[in-house]
Design a protein around this motif. Sequence first.
Motif, PDB file in Angstrom:
ATOM      1  N   SER A 158       0.823  -1.089  -0.040  1.00  0.00           N
ATOM      2  CA  SER A 158      -0.054  -0.049   0.085  1.00  0.00           C
ATOM      3  C   SER A 158       1.024   1.173  -0.051  1.00  0.00           C
ATOM      4  O   SER A 158       2.077   1.484   0.497  1.00  0.00           O
ATOM      5  CB  SER A 158      -0.880   0.224   1.240  1.00  0.00           C
ATOM      6  N   ALA A 159       0.145   2.326  -0.592  1.00  0.00           N
ATOM      7  CA  ALA A 159       0.878   3.696  -0.547  1.00  0.00           C
ATOM      8  C   ALA A 159       0.774   4.255   1.116  1.00  0.00           C
ATOM      9  O   ALA A 159       1.552   5.093   1.514  1.00  0.00           O
ATOM     10  CB  ALA A 159       0.268   4.805  -1.609  1.00  0.00           C
ATOM     11  N   ILE A 160      -0.183   3.816   1.570  1.00  0.00           N
ATOM     12  CA  ILE A 160      -0.531   4.429   2.993  1.00  0.00           C
ATOM     13  C   ILE A 160       0.198   3.768   3.985  1.00  0.00           C
ATOM     14  O   ILE A 160       0.118   2.446   4.049  1.00  0.00           O
ATOM     15  CB  ILE A 160      -2.066   4.305   3.192  1.00  0.00           C
ATOM     16  N   PRO A 161       1.312   4.366   4.833  1.00  0.00           N
ATOM     17  CA  PRO A 161       2.136   3.607   5.742  1.00  0.00           C
ATOM     18  C   PRO A 161       1.546   2.729   6.570  1.00  0.00           C
ATOM     19  O   PRO A 161       2.014   1.496   6.807  1.00  0.00           O
ATOM     20  CB  PRO A 161       2.639   4.845   6.198  1.00  0.00           C
ATOM     21  N   ARG A 196       0.799  -0.913   5.183  1.00  0.00           N
ATOM     22  CA  ARG A 196       1.598  -1.650   4.498  1.00  0.00           C
ATOM     23  C   ARG A 196       1.789  -2.959   5.111  1.00  0.00           C
ATOM     24  O   ARG A 196       2.313  -3.438   5.914  1.00  0.00           O
ATOM     25  CB  ARG A 196       3.188  -0.857   4.353  1.00  0.00           C
ATOM     26  N   GLU A 197       1.475  -4.134   4.201  1.00  0.00           N
ATOM     27  CA  GLU A 197       1.333  -5.521   4.544  1.00  0.00           C
ATOM     28  C   GLU A 197       2.836  -6.119   4.939  1.00  0.00           C
ATOM     29  O   GLU A 197       3.674  -5.862   4.047  1.00  0.00           O
ATOM     30  CB  GLU A 197       0.485  -6.163   3.610  1.00  0.00           C
ATOM     31  N   PRO A 198       3.125  -6.696   5.827  1.00  0.00           N
ATOM     32  CA  PRO A 198       4.408  -7.526   6.074  1.00  0.00           C
ATOM     33  C   PRO A 198       4.655  -8.181   4.726  1.00  0.00           C
ATOM     34  O   PRO A 198       3.687  -9.018   4.007  1.00  0.00           O
ATOM     35  CB  PRO A 198       4.098  -8.301   7.417  1.00  0.00           C
ATOM     36  N   GLY A 199       5.817  -8.288   4.292  1.00  0.00           N
ATOM     37  CA  GLY A 199       6.190  -9.208   3.077  1.00  0.00           C
ATOM     38  C   GLY A 199       6.200  -8.217   1.734  1.00  0.00           C
ATOM     39  O   GLY A 199       6.808  -8.878   0.984  1.00  0.00           O
ATOM     40  N   THR A 200       5.664  -7.075   1.833  1.00  0.00           N
ATOM     41  CA  THR A 200       5.421  -6.463   0.869  1.00  0.00           C
ATOM     42  C   THR A 200       6.780  -5.450   0.717  1.00  0.00           C
ATOM     43  O   THR A 200       7.448  -5.289   1.552  1.00  0.00           O
ATOM     44  CB  THR A 200       4.490  -5.364   0.638  1.00  0.00           C
ATOM     45  N   ILE A 201       7.185  -5.043  -0.420  1.00  0.00           N
ATOM     46  CA  ILE A 201       8.528  -4.304  -0.790  1.00  0.00           C
ATOM     47  C   ILE A 201       8.337  -3.145   0.090  1.00  0.00           C
ATOM     48  O   ILE A 201       9.347  -2.525   0.838  1.00  0.00           O
ATOM     49  CB  ILE A 201       8.742  -4.074  -2.407  1.00  0.00           C
ATOM     50  N   ARG A 202       7.177  -2.338   0.155  1.00  0.00           N
ATOM     51  CA  ARG A 202       7.268  -1.076   0.857  1.00  0.00           C
ATOM     52  C   ARG A 202       7.337  -1.343   2.256  1.00  0.00           C
ATOM     53  O   ARG A 202       7.801  -0.508   3.136  1.00  0.00           O
ATOM     54  CB  ARG A 202       6.013  -0.233   0.296  1.00  0.00           C
ATOM     55  N   HIS A 203       6.646  -2.405   2.728  1.00  0.00           N
ATOM     56  CA  HIS A 203       6.657  -2.610   4.364  1.00  0.00           C
ATOM     57  C   HIS A 203       8.155  -2.907   4.583  1.00  0.00           C
ATOM     58  O   HIS A 203       8.584  -2.223   5.614  1.00  0.00           O
ATOM     59  CB  HIS A 203       6.129  -3.942   4.730  1.00  0.00           C
ATOM     60  N   GLU A 238      10.402   4.444   3.695  1.00  0.00           N
ATOM     61  CA  GLU A 238      10.638   5.144   4.850  1.00  0.00           C
ATOM     62  C   GLU A 238       9.741   6.631   5.073  1.00  0.00           C
ATOM     63  O   GLU A 238       9.919   7.238   5.939  1.00  0.00           O
ATOM     64  CB  GLU A 238      12.114   5.817   4.660  1.00  0.00           C
ATOM     65  N   GLY A 239       8.974   6.682   4.139  1.00  0.00           N
ATOM     66  CA  GLY A 239       7.857   8.100   4.210  1.00  0.00           C
ATOM     67  C   GLY A 239       6.899   7.793   3.095  1.00  0.00           C
ATOM     68  O   GLY A 239       6.852   6.850   2.288  1.00  0.00           O
ATOM     69  N   ILE A 240       5.768   8.699   3.383  1.00  0.00           N
ATOM     70  CA  ILE A 240       4.827   8.484   2.266  1.00  0.00           C
ATOM     71  C   ILE A 240       5.173   8.801   0.544  1.00  0.00           C
ATOM     72  O   ILE A 240       4.801   8.311  -0.160  1.00  0.00           O
ATOM     73  CB  ILE A 240       3.682   9.355   2.470  1.00  0.00           C
ATOM     74  N   ALA A 241       6.274   9.737   0.657  1.00  0.00           N
ATOM     75  CA  ALA A 241       6.846   9.894  -0.814  1.00  0.00           C
ATOM     76  C   ALA A 241       7.986   9.075  -0.952  1.00  0.00           C
ATOM     77  O   ALA A 241       8.101   8.446  -2.035  1.00  0.00           O
ATOM     78  CB  ALA A 241       7.464  11.546  -0.813  1.00  0.00           C
ATOM     79  N   GLU A 242       8.867   8.877   0.187  1.00  0.00           N
ATOM     80  CA  GLU A 242       9.977   8.136   0.103  1.00  0.00           C
ATOM     81  C   GLU A 242       9.770   6.690   0.253  1.00  0.00           C
ATOM     82  O   GLU A 242      10.195   5.960   1.312  1.00  0.00           O
ATOM     83  CB  GLU A 242      11.106   8.506   1.207  1.00  0.00           C
ATOM     84  N   ASN A 243       8.787   6.100  -0.574  1.00  0.00           N
ATOM     85  CA  ASN A 243       8.225   4.745  -0.506  1.00  0.00           C
ATOM     86  C   ASN A 243       8.660   3.563  -1.302  1.00  0.00           C
ATOM     87  O   ASN A 243       8.322   2.635  -1.557  1.00  0.00           O
ATOM     88  CB  ASN A 243       6.669   4.988  -0.789  1.00  0.00           C
ATOM     89  N   ALA A 244      10.331   3.922  -1.479  1.00  0.00           N
ATOM     90  CA  ALA A 244      11.276   2.687  -2.111  1.00  0.00           C
ATOM     91  C   ALA A 244      10.987   2.472  -3.503  1.00  0.00           C
ATOM     92  O   ALA A 244      11.694   2.381  -4.378  1.00  0.00           O
ATOM     93  CB  ALA A 244      11.087   1.422  -1.199  1.00  0.00           C
ATOM     94  N   VAL A 245       9.567   2.308  -4.031  1.00  0.00           N
ATOM     95  CA  VAL A 245       9.111   1.895  -5.363  1.00  0.00           C
ATOM     96  C   VAL A 245       8.081   2.502  -5.797  1.00  0.00           C
ATOM     97  O   VAL A 245       7.030   2.968  -4.941  1.00  0.00           O
ATOM     98  CB  VAL A 245       9.136   0.223  -5.445  1.00  0.00           C
ATOM     99  N   HIS A 246       7.796   2.701  -7.029  1.00  0.00           N
ATOM    100  CA  HIS A 246       6.776   2.769  -7.821  1.00  0.00           C
ATOM    101  C   HIS A 246       6.080   1.796  -8.491  1.00  0.00           C
ATOM    102  O   HIS A 246       6.992   1.228  -9.235  1.00  0.00           O
ATOM    103  CB  HIS A 246       6.828   4.197  -8.517  1.00  0.00           C
ATOM    104  N   ALA A 247       4.885   1.516  -8.896  1.00  0.00           N
ATOM    105  CA  ALA A 247       4.401   0.317  -9.700  1.00  0.00           C
ATOM    106  C   ALA A 247       3.131   0.972 -10.256  1.00  0.00           C
ATOM    107  O   ALA A 247       2.318   1.882  -9.618  1.00  0.00           O
ATOM    108  CB  ALA A 247       4.109  -0.929  -8.999  1.00  0.00           C
TER     109      ALA A 247
END
Length: 141
Positions: free
Chosen positions: A91-94, A97-104, A108-117
């Motif tokens: 999820s984009a919403i901190p 963010r489900e465990p096991g996902t790339i963003r989880h 590090e933040g709402i904009a600094e969310n490691a990846v875009h898909a």
Amino acid sequence: MTSQTLLLIKPNAIEHRHVGHIITILEESGFHILKVKDLQFTAQGAGEFYAMHQGKDFFDRLVKFMISGPNIALLLEKENAVEELRKLVGSAIPQEREPGTIRHLYAEGIAENAVHASDTDENARREIKLIFGSDTSPELV
Ligand code: CMP
């Protein structure tokens, strides 16, 4: 049906050396990497990439973050690629963010969310064309 989508590995994930693990996660989840490109967005380029968010209150912060360092774009292929990648990214919403996902793992933040898909097949086509041009034949660039 096999389809294509786009993943951007964002500046914070590159700075903190998460690129290798993100690619491992993608491959272990059955994605084929068709193309890879490293990018340094200009403000204009990032604005064009995120055109659908122009006018939103977070737009300037998002562009500033996206030009703060390099991004890596991956053209990916899998059955139902857009939906499958969105699930893997999380999820984009901190708080959601489900465990096991790339963003989880790496956001590090709402904009600094490691990846875009890409969020739809239509946006995937638009983003792939913007980053890689119209030719999506398998080759590394
Ligand atoms: P992404 O998947 O790249 O698509 C749009 C981006 O906007 C999103 O990930 C976040 O990086 C960013 N974003 C969304 N909402 C906010 C917000 N409220 N504040 C800052 N950035 C945001």
